[in-house]
Design a protein around this motif. Structure first.
Motif, mmCIF file in Angstrom:
data_model
loop_
_atom_site.group_PDB
_atom_site.id
_atom_site.type_symbol
_atom_site.label_atom_id
_atom_site.label_comp_id
_atom_site.label_asym_id
_atom_site.label_seq_id
_atom_site.Cartn_x
_atom_site.Cartn_y
_atom_site.Cartn_z
ATOM 1 N N ASP A 26 -6.007 -19.468 -3.986
ATOM 2 C CA ASP A 26 -6.009 -19.726 -2.541
ATOM 3 C C ASP A 26 -4.920 -18.937 -1.829
ATOM 4 O OD1 ASP A 26 -8.164 -21.416 -2.652
ATOM 5 O OD2 ASP A 26 -6.966 -23.236 -2.859
ATOM 6 N N ASN A 27 -3.735 -18.846 -2.436
ATOM 7 C CA ASN A 27 -2.645 -18.084 -1.816
ATOM 8 C C ASN A 27 -2.961 -16.593 -1.784
ATOM 9 O OD1 ASN A 27 -1.053 -20.301 -1.263
ATOM 10 N ND2 ASN A 27 0.185 -20.105 -3.111
ATOM 11 N N VAL A 28 -3.496 -16.076 -2.878
ATOM 12 C CA VAL A 28 -3.801 -14.644 -2.972
ATOM 13 C C VAL A 28 -4.886 -14.252 -1.964
ATOM 14 C CG1 VAL A 28 -4.787 -12.856 -4.455
ATOM 15 C CG2 VAL A 28 -3.076 -14.426 -5.374
ATOM 16 N N LYS A 29 -5.850 -15.114 -1.760
ATOM 17 C CA LYS A 29 -6.968 -14.811 -0.861
ATOM 18 C C LYS A 29 -6.504 -14.487 0.558
ATOM 19 C CE LYS A 29 -10.920 -17.217 -2.932
ATOM 20 N NZ LYS A 29 -11.885 -18.335 -2.785
ATOM 21 N N LYS A 30 -5.351 -15.004 0.962
ATOM 22 C CA LYS A 30 -4.874 -14.833 2.334
ATOM 23 C C LYS A 30 -4.444 -13.400 2.638
ATOM 24 C CE LYS A 30 -1.744 -17.998 1.818
ATOM 25 N NZ LYS A 30 -0.623 -18.937 2.097
ATOM 26 N N TYR A 31 -4.182 -12.623 1.600
ATOM 27 C CA TYR A 31 -3.582 -11.309 1.803
ATOM 28 C C TYR A 31 -4.607 -10.184 1.874
ATOM 29 C CZ TYR A 31 0.843 -13.640 1.208
ATOM 30 O OH TYR A 31 1.916 -14.485 1.388
ATOM 31 N N THR A 32 -4.138 -9.047 2.347
ATOM 32 C CA THR A 32 -4.998 -7.884 2.525
ATOM 33 C C THR A 32 -5.227 -7.145 1.212
ATOM 34 O OG1 THR A 32 -5.194 -5.746 3.656
ATOM 35 C CG2 THR A 32 -2.983 -6.478 3.139
ATOM 36 N N THR A 33 -6.321 -6.417 1.147
ATOM 37 C CA THR A 33 -6.622 -5.597 -0.031
ATOM 38 C C THR A 33 -5.937 -4.229 0.048
ATOM 39 O OG1 THR A 33 -8.599 -4.658 0.994
ATOM 40 C CG2 THR A 33 -8.888 -6.687 -0.292
ATOM 41 N N LEU A 34 -5.220 -3.963 1.134
ATOM 42 C CA LEU A 34 -4.599 -2.660 1.351
ATOM 43 C C LEU A 34 -3.105 -2.719 1.025
ATOM 44 C CD1 LEU A 34 -6.265 -1.981 4.817
ATOM 45 C CD2 LEU A 34 -7.212 -1.571 2.535
ATOM 46 N N HIS A 35 -2.614 -1.726 0.288
ATOM 47 C CA HIS A 35 -1.203 -1.728 -0.120
ATOM 48 C C HIS A 35 -0.650 -0.304 -0.056
ATOM 49 C CE1 HIS A 35 2.460 -2.508 -2.392
ATOM 50 N NE2 HIS A 35 2.203 -3.798 -2.287
ATOM 51 N N PRO A 36 0.588 -0.139 0.449
ATOM 52 C CA PRO A 36 1.152 1.216 0.595
ATOM 53 C C PRO A 36 1.377 1.940 -0.728
ATOM 54 C CG PRO A 36 2.812 -0.470 1.068
ATOM 55 C CD PRO A 36 1.486 -1.164 1.001
ATOM 56 N N ARG A 37 1.629 1.196 -1.808
ATOM 57 C CA ARG A 37 1.837 1.844 -3.112
ATOM 58 C C ARG A 37 0.529 1.852 -3.893
ATOM 59 N NH1 ARG A 37 4.178 -0.638 -6.476
ATOM 60 N NH2 ARG A 37 4.493 -2.681 -5.495
ATOM 61 N N CYS A 38 -0.355 2.717 -3.505
ATOM 62 C CA CYS A 38 -1.675 2.772 -4.145
ATOM 63 C C CYS A 38 -1.955 4.191 -4.600
ATOM 64 C CB CYS A 38 -2.743 2.312 -3.155
ATOM 65 S SG CYS A 38 -4.434 2.497 -3.746
ATOM 66 N N GLY A 39 -2.691 4.324 -5.692
ATOM 67 C CA GLY A 39 -3.044 5.647 -6.185
ATOM 68 C C GLY A 39 -3.851 6.447 -5.184
ATOM 69 N N THR A 40 -4.693 5.767 -4.420
ATOM 70 C CA THR A 40 -5.479 6.446 -3.389
ATOM 71 C C THR A 40 -4.562 7.079 -2.353
ATOM 72 O OG1 THR A 40 -7.232 4.796 -3.679
ATOM 73 C CG2 THR A 40 -7.339 6.171 -1.705
ATOM 74 N N SER A 41 -3.552 6.318 -1.914
ATOM 75 C CA SER A 41 -2.585 6.825 -0.945
ATOM 76 C C SER A 41 -1.791 7.983 -1.530
ATOM 77 C CB SER A 41 -1.631 5.704 -0.517
ATOM 78 O OG SER A 41 -2.329 4.652 0.108
ATOM 79 N N PHE A 42 -1.431 7.868 -2.796
ATOM 80 C CA PHE A 42 -0.670 8.922 -3.464
ATOM 81 C C PHE A 42 -1.444 10.240 -3.466
ATOM 82 C CE2 PHE A 42 -0.010 11.283 -7.449
ATOM 83 C CZ PHE A 42 1.314 11.669 -7.278
ATOM 84 N N LEU A 43 -2.722 10.176 -3.803
ATOM 85 C CA LEU A 43 -3.532 11.400 -3.859
ATOM 86 C C LEU A 43 -3.675 12.046 -2.484
ATOM 87 C CD1 LEU A 43 -6.325 10.294 -6.351
ATOM 88 C CD2 LEU A 43 -4.424 11.852 -6.780
ATOM 89 N N LEU A 44 -3.784 11.211 -1.449
ATOM 90 C CA LEU A 44 -3.879 11.764 -0.097
ATOM 91 C C LEU A 44 -2.564 12.440 0.282
ATOM 92 C CD1 LEU A 44 -5.576 12.134 2.413
ATOM 93 C CD2 LEU A 44 -4.746 9.936 3.256
#
Length: 314
Positions: free
Chosen positions: A202-220
């Protein structure tokens, strides 16, 4: 949910989605949690074994980014292979002549050899498609672009467009959708931990799926940094141009690592600007997970947490 007044515990813990599961890497351990076909969660936990622990000079800025990049690829392939073991076909096929030959050559080291082969193939594919191909394309029309800075910008633009097209293409694949849900579960679970909340579904569900330390962000960021770094080299012979790209790639990766590390460690207007494009791109590579997927991510994260929360920081 309003987190403006909530103290955030920024952590260096990161992870990766795998087949029906999540891998988390902490300061001391790596844990892979997989939802097996019978519905249970299986966890494989191992201590972190980084070459930077043996050779301290490899922790220097830029150098540590290059090492982290290669180690992340190896760990990622190992994690994927571990998760895939639970979903093999029930009827095992007879080994082919190639399989028998490889077993004869590598023996007990076959699994390890396949891991490094997979990493090498992924590197060749990525470098060829996103780094070298744009150089070749611009090379064909170089006579129309006399200014090398303009040529570099054109090359970088093609590179980013190819990357975005690739991400968009795989995001439409049905088989990858569940992996993206686990990717979202990984991010949401880390957010929950960083906001000092108990790790519950329930606590985890409240948060976003987007995070600044992500491999996708790194590649960009790699794509953007490559435009800046490569702009210092004028256009000459196409072969020299391609070789320069390969030689400068470790520098590009190292600089990109420092940028994303900084963006994940500090929260200010500057880091928000740096992180924004990667965050937007993650809308393609993450999906909202269900409760059972969040449970897997929680199990993986719990297995890499240390007794002292300060150890999980940078």
């Amino acid at each position: 949910m309003d987190n403006k007044n909530k103290k955030i515990h920024l952590t260096s813990i990161g992870g990766q989605a795998v087949i029906e599961g999540v891998m988390m890497r902490g300061p001391k351990d790596i844990a892979i949690a997989v939802r097996t076909p019978d519905g249970t969660i299986t966890v494989d936990k191992k201590p972190v074994q980084s070459v930077t622990m043996k050779y301290k000079f490899l922790k220097l800025p830029i150098l540590r980014g290059v090492i982290a990049f290669f180690e992340s690829m190896i760990i990622g392939v190992k994690s994927l292979m571990f998760s895939a073991e639970f979903f093999d076909l029930e009827e095992e096929e007879q080994p082919s002549k190639v399989d028998k030959f490889l077993e004869k050559v590598f023996g007990d080291k076959l699994q390890e050899a396949l891991i490094y082969f997979s990493v090498a193939f992924a590197l060749l594919f990525g470098v060829g498609l996103f780094m070298l191909l744009p150089t070749v394309i611009v090379g064909f029309v170089k006579q129309l672009v006399q200014n090398h800075i303009v040529a570099n910008i054109a090359e970088g633009t093609i590179r980013i467009l190819l990357f975005l097209a690739y991400i968009l293409l795989i995001s439409k694949m049905q088989d990858i959708q569940k992996v993206f849900q686990y990717h979202g579960a990984e991010h949401k679970t880390i957010h929950c931990y960083e906001h000092n909340e108990e790790l519950t579904v329930d606590n985890v569900k409240k948060y976003t799926t987007l995070h600044p330390r992500c491999g996708t962000s790194f590649l960009l960021i790699v794509m953007v940094v490559s435009i800046i770094v490569f702009s210092f080299i004028s256009w000459q012979n196409i072969v020299i141009r391609l070789v320069s790209r390969l030689l400068l790639l470790p520098l590009v990766a190292g600089v990109s690592y420092e940028i994303i590390k900084y963006a994940g460690k500090y929260q200010n207007p500057f880091t928000c600007v740096i992180s924004k494009p990667g965050i937007l791109l993650q809308k393609l590579t993450t999906r909202e997970p269900d409760g059972s997927q969040i449970e897997v991510a929680i199990e993986a994260l719990k297995n890499v947490l240390t007794q002292n929360r300060e150890d999980d920081k940078w």
